[in-house]
Design a protein around this motif. Structure first.
Motif, mmCIF file in Angstrom:
data_model
loop_
_atom_site.group_PDB
_atom_site.id
_atom_site.type_symbol
_atom_site.label_atom_id
_atom_site.label_comp_id
_atom_site.label_asym_id
_atom_site.label_seq_id
_atom_site.Cartn_x
_atom_site.Cartn_y
_atom_site.Cartn_z
ATOM 1 N N THR A 1 0.831 -1.200 0.000
ATOM 2 C CA THR A 1 0.000 0.000 0.000
ATOM 3 C C THR A 1 0.868 1.253 0.000
ATOM 4 O OG1 THR A 1 -1.833 -1.110 1.100
ATOM 5 C CG2 THR A 1 -1.764 1.286 1.302
ATOM 6 N N GLN B 1 -7.572 0.668 0.104
ATOM 7 C CA GLN B 1 -7.715 -0.545 0.907
ATOM 8 C C GLN B 1 -8.810 -0.336 1.943
ATOM 9 O OE1 GLN B 1 -4.001 -1.967 2.436
ATOM 10 N NE2 GLN B 1 -4.948 -3.534 3.716
ATOM 11 N N ASP C 1 -6.185 -1.440 -4.672
ATOM 12 C CA ASP C 1 -5.664 -1.950 -3.405
ATOM 13 C C ASP C 1 -6.672 -2.907 -2.771
ATOM 14 O OD1 ASP C 1 -4.121 -2.443 -1.211
ATOM 15 O OD2 ASP C 1 -3.852 -0.347 -0.638
ATOM 16 N N GLU C 2 -6.422 -4.187 -2.940
ATOM 17 C CA GLU C 2 -7.252 -5.259 -2.388
ATOM 18 C C GLU C 2 -8.721 -5.129 -2.758
ATOM 19 O OE1 GLU C 2 -6.508 -6.757 1.445
ATOM 20 O OE2 GLU C 2 -4.484 -5.940 1.576
HETATM 21 MG MG LIG Z 1 -2.012 -2.720 2.223
#
Ligand SMILES: [Mg+2]
Ligand SMILES: Nc1ncnc2c1ncn2[C@@H]1O[C@H](COP(=O)(O)OP(=O)(O)OP(=O)(O)O)[C@@H](O)[C@H]1O
Length: 265
Positions: A45, A91, A182-183
């Motif tokens: 991240t 995220q 991000d995810e």
């Molecule tokens: Mg992360």
């Protein structure tokens, strides 16, 4: 000269004494899905936050290439990243809980392209009623992500996995060349993850966008990535195709040993 769409060279980002990213380099080729993986706390991240200029790294170069040439992202402020055609998701969600799915996606372009948050919110009533093409585009994106039925639902009333899809819709609204995700699959069940994989692959094929994907779901990473970069404890660990990474001894070891911050959430 490199043909990469995104080139990260010698990136270093420390917070006080914690070196979150230590001399990390990798390149992302245009029109590919490139995954950035690694155990919790690996620094993924933080790399994304440097690219999108939320963070100011102490060292390194981040170059983005388009038809106009090469752009040095580290010399730009964060609000000058989206206009280059670079969109990101977070995220931890950055949605407006009180607004509907539709409005969250509708204002994404205003926020990304020109306005401050306050300006974007002030524009919202006008966009709702007048800017038909913007509304149609918004609806088309929701359709593509299977969110049309929830268009008028407030974000806070949706399950987490669906909120993650709205984040993706907001990034798509910018019609980006490069998407930093991000995810995106966090909080989704297996069926939803499979659907997300198909959506991302279709999106990439249809728009020619490049995806830089941070993700813990290995089935998703392995099924849609062209290349994978692996980080561990802030450092570059390995890079290769899904087949190469799957059986890479150092990668297997890193995952079995766990990251700095321990096991997967
Ligand atoms: Mg992360
Ligand atoms: N703003 C910050 N201030 C201080 N430390 C930070 C900050 N952001 C990240 N870190 C630290 O940097 C390291 C890398 O964090 P990062 O969030 O980049 O990891 P990650 O690979 O994204 O992990 P995860 O898979 O859990 O999301 C961690 O030790 C984290 O605590």
């Amino acid at each position: 000269m490199s043909t990469a769409q995104l080139s990260v060279q010698g990136l270093r980002m420390a917070f006080g004494g914690i070196v979150a990213v230590d001399d990390v380099s990798f390149e992302v080729q245009p029109n590919t899905v490139h995954a950035l993986i690694g155990p919790n706390g690996a620094g993924k991240t933080t790399v994304l936050n440097c690219i999108s200029r939320f963070y100011n790294p102490q060292q390194g170069r981040v170059m983005f290439r388009d038809e106009a040439g090469e752009h040095d992202l580290l010399s730009r402020k964060s609000h000058r990243i989206a206009p280059l055609g670079i969109a990101r998701t977070f995220q931890n969600l950055e949605l407006f809980g009180e607004l509907t799915v539709f409005d969250n996606v509708l204002i994404a372009r205003s926020i990304g392209m020109r306005a401050t948050l306050v300006e974007a919110l002030l524009r919202l009533p006008r966009q709702r009623h007048e800017e038909r093409s913007e509304r149609e585009r918004t609806m088309a994106i929701l359709d593509e992500l299977g969110l049309a039925a929830q268009a008028q639902v407030q974000i806070r009333d949706l399950p987490y996995g669906t909120q993650k899809l709205v984040e993706l819709a907001r990034a798509m609204a910018l019609q980006p060349r490069l998407m930093l995700l991000d995810e995106p699959a966090a909080g989704m069940n297996n069926r939803e993850i499979e659907a997300l994989g198909r959506t991302l692959k279709d999106l990439q094929a249809r728009t020619g966008a490049t995806l830089l994907l941070i993700e813990h779901s290995m089935p998703l990473v392995m099924s849609i990535s062209d290349r994978i970069t692996v980080m561990h404890n802030g450092r570059f660990l390995a890079e290769g195709t899904p087949r190469e990474i799957e059986r890479h001894p150092a990668v297997v070891e890193a995952y079995l040993g766990g990251g700095k911050s321990g096991k997967r959430r």
